[in-house]
Design a protein around this motif. Structure first.
Motif: not given
Length: 707
Positions: A108, A115, A119, A344, A347
């Protein structure tokens, strides 16, 4: 004893390359020497690719490598993990699809700082504590899963859809920085994720070679890498300059507690890592000279890392398009988990696309079908109008001098329509003076001669670049229109050694054609039928197909109508070139070009060989009407309801003229799909009306001309 021990292996430091002849060795001696050489070469690979501290010179390494290859060939001693596997092998029929040992998910990402901070907030919220991050360059290459069992390379698989990918092991073995046997004490089972890439300098050099061979260059290093790693012939992969960085463990029989610890152990195992990886932790000073006692948190350190790499991006020897921020401890990673599409715990903080302004890294010389020499600027890839661009036309030597362009200069690009971009201006000089065209053709070493602002290779059909394009042109729409012999097929025939020049088309073997990759009996039969049917072509089509500079379909029809036979055209061109001007639109420049084409000894040999297979028909002149008398048309782009050749013929049969360039005497420019920018600009400058294909057909109908 380790064969890579410096005290035991004579091929590690200051090795002798004086070897006894292979035929004098007993098999046991050859096998022992091969074992020692393999271990030495593996160690030299590790020192070169991983430690960046080679022990020996490249020439010495090449001698050791060649000796090992000789031994393996002579005594059939090759092993699956031998360094000699890097030279390739037999071509593959197809890649096998393989399931990954662990998912290879996407990352991602965003180019917005907000952003990235979001995260970090989610990570801290779900872990209930501060996180430590590992920051890495985001390489713009191709991801591979590389599996080692008992320290030996088992397989390499492309990312594919993340669950399964293509088994490209035989291609991966050709990459020097990808070890086939690990060093030290690696886990018994180890699956690592790596990124295969093409270094910038090697990419530019490879593109220059492609352009000089008459092939289309790759748009950027990633495309070059992707196109290479999925080649069915490992020998092709071995010739291309690929490298690899390893940056994560996918699965292992023993896992270090943190990602950073794993990266530190990779070089011990012979796995090459990137030296720009950094830890981002809480409690660091906000800057090197900050004495206030204030500290920054881990995500601020990661953002600072990204900003620094953005500034240094152009100086790195490889392409990156951002940075990747990863949670360091594996327990935290397990707790954060993954979605169906991405992990997850990682990033990507992306860089903005480069736009319009870039640096000239090299200048390549492209030789066209007619011998025209065009300098092409090879650039750091940059976004122009939403398209990634890595090359730009410099048009001709006069324009280079006018704009003062040279290697190292920062330039601004312009891209008009779908044509190749060109250098608009130099923004900042990084060199002295401007680029000078070479005196000799880079393809055939013939002299390059200037004709006004243009330059031409004098090699004619003896020049390899002109020969290849002459074959494509001969079989193309403006030639004899041989279906099945497009650019890709012609290139395949040349690479297979079946064709070197146009006459070779008539000497092709049906079985050899059928045996080419992607062909088969049906394709071979179809092409052979097309070639057979072209043995008695109309004179005008044959003249056009020869690819004589300035002689397209319209001029070829005028010559055929005036002289009737090929022998008459050729004889006139050689003995009375001025008489060629009696054929319609032909002026002194075109007549001189036709004379030079036929007077060339190399061209004469090719034409004579061609006439052994082909008998051009005498011209049959169709009497037409006067519906378009006095009107001159120019065509650009491709037409859908008829070919440009058919459109030009329709104009001329009905009394009009079809010329190749726009002038003040032009009445209409007919623009099909993907029209050339130059003709449109000339039409606008001369006030010439521009009509589309539909308008053109309606205009003909209004004059009583049916198509």
């Amino acid at each position: 004893m380790s064969l890579a021990d410096e005290n035991e292996n004579p091929y590690l430091r200051e090795p002798s390359t004086e070897f006894a002849p292979v035929e004098e060795l007993a098999e046991e001696e050859a096998e022992a020497q091969a074992d020692v050489l393999r271990e030495a070469i593996r160690e030299h690979d590790r020192r070169y690719y991983v430690e960046s501290d080679p022990l020996i010179a490249d020439r010495t390494y090449d001698a050791l490598f060649a000796r090992l290859q000789d031994l393996e060939d002579a005594f059939d001693l090759a092993t699956p993990d031998s360094p000699t596997r890097r030279v390739g092998g037999e071509p593959l029929d197809a890649f096998e699809t393989v399931e990954h040992v662990a998912p290879m998910l996407s990352i991602e990402g965003s180019g917005e700082e907000a952003d990235v901070r979001e995260f970090d907030e989610r990570v801290r919220r779900e872990l209930g504590r501060e996180a430590r991050y590992v920051c890495e360059p985001k390489f713009d290459g191709i991801s591979l899963s590389v599996v080692y069992e008992e320290g030996v390379l088992e397989r390499a698989v492309t990312r594919g859809d993340g669950r399964e990918g293509d088994d490209v092991t035989r291609n991966a073995r050709t990459i020097g920085s990808l070890p086939q046997r690990l060093h030290g004490d690696p886990p018994d089972f180890l699956a690592v994720r790596g990124e295969v890439y093409m270094p910038k300098d090697d990419f530019q050099a490879h593109n220059r070679e492609r352009i000089e061979r008459g092939e289309d260059p790759f748009a950027n290093p990633r495309n070059a890498t992707a196109g290479t790693i999925r080649q069915l012939d490992p020998a092709v992969v071995a010739e291309r300059p690929l490298e690899v960085f390893f940056f994560d463990i996918l699965e292992a029989s023993e896992l270090p507690e943190t990602h950073h610890e794993a990266l530190e152990r990779f070089p011990e195992w012979g796995l090459r890592t990137n030296d720009r990886v950094e830890l981002a932790e809480c409690g660091e000073p906000r800057s090197a000279d900050d004495t206030s006692g204030d500290t920054r948190d881990a995500i601020e350190a990661a953002i600072d890392y990204r900003d620094r790499l953005l500034e240094e991006r152009d100086d790195l020897p490889y392409e990156i398009d951002g940075v990747v921020i990863k949670v360091d401890d594996r327990a935290g990673r397990e707790e954060l988990g993954r979605t169906a599409r991405h992990d997850r715990w990682a990033y990507a903080y992306k860089f903005p696309a480069r736009s319009e302004v870039t640096t000239v890294q090299e200048v390549a010389v492209q030789v066209g079908r007619t011998g025209r020499v065009t300098p092409v600027a090879l650039l750091d890839p940059v976004d122009v109008g939403g398209v990634t661009v890595s090359r730009a036309s410099l048009h001709n030597p006069a324009e280079i001098a006018e704009k003062d362009v040279n290697v190292g200069d920062t330039v601004r690009l312009t891209r008009a329509g779908d044509v190749i971009p060109y250098v608009e201006e130099v923004v900042e000089k990084g060199s002295e003076g401007h680029y000078e065209l070479p005196d000799r053709c880079p393809v055939c070493d013939s002299a390059i001669e200037r004709d006004g602002p243009m330059a031409f290779c004098t090699g004619g059909l003896t020049c390899r670049a002109q020969r290849r394009r002459s074959i494509e042109y001969y079989a193309g729409d403006d030639g004899l229109d041989l279906e099945g012999l497009g650019e890709r097929s012609v290139r395949q025939l040349i690479e297979a050694g079946l064709v070197e020049s146009v006459p070779d088309l008539y000497e092709l073997d049906r079985e050899e054609l059928a045996g080419l990759e992607g062909w088969g009996e049906t394709s071979a039969n179809n092409v052979m039928s097309e070639i057979e049917a072209s043995r008695e072509p109309p004179l005008d089509e044959f003249l056009s197909a020869l690819g004589i500079p300035h002689v397209g379909p319209a001029t070829a029809r005028a010559l055929a109508a005036e002289f009737g036979t090929f022998d008459a055209v050729r004889e006139t061109a050689l003995e009375e070139p001025d008489a060629l001007e009696e054929a319609g639109e032909i002026g002194d420049t075109v007549s001189e070009t036709i004379h030079e084409f036929f007077a060339s000894e190399g061209n004469a040999r090719v034409v004579d060989r061609l006439l052994d297979h082909v008998s051009p028909q005498e011209a049959a002149i169709e009497e037409g009407g006067e519906e378009l008398e006095g009107l001159t048309f120019v065509f650009t782009g491709s037409l859908s309801q008829l070919t440009r050749s058919e459109a030009q013929e329709a104009v001329e049969v009905h009394g009009g003229s079809a010329t190749s360039s726009v002038s003040g005497n032009t009445d209409y420019l007919v623009a099909g799909e993907s029209p050339g920018a130059t003709k449109r600009e000339d039409a606008e400058a001369e006030g010439v009306p521009i009509m589309g294909e539909g308008e053109f057909l309606s205009f003909l109908a209004s004059r009583g001309v049916g198509i």
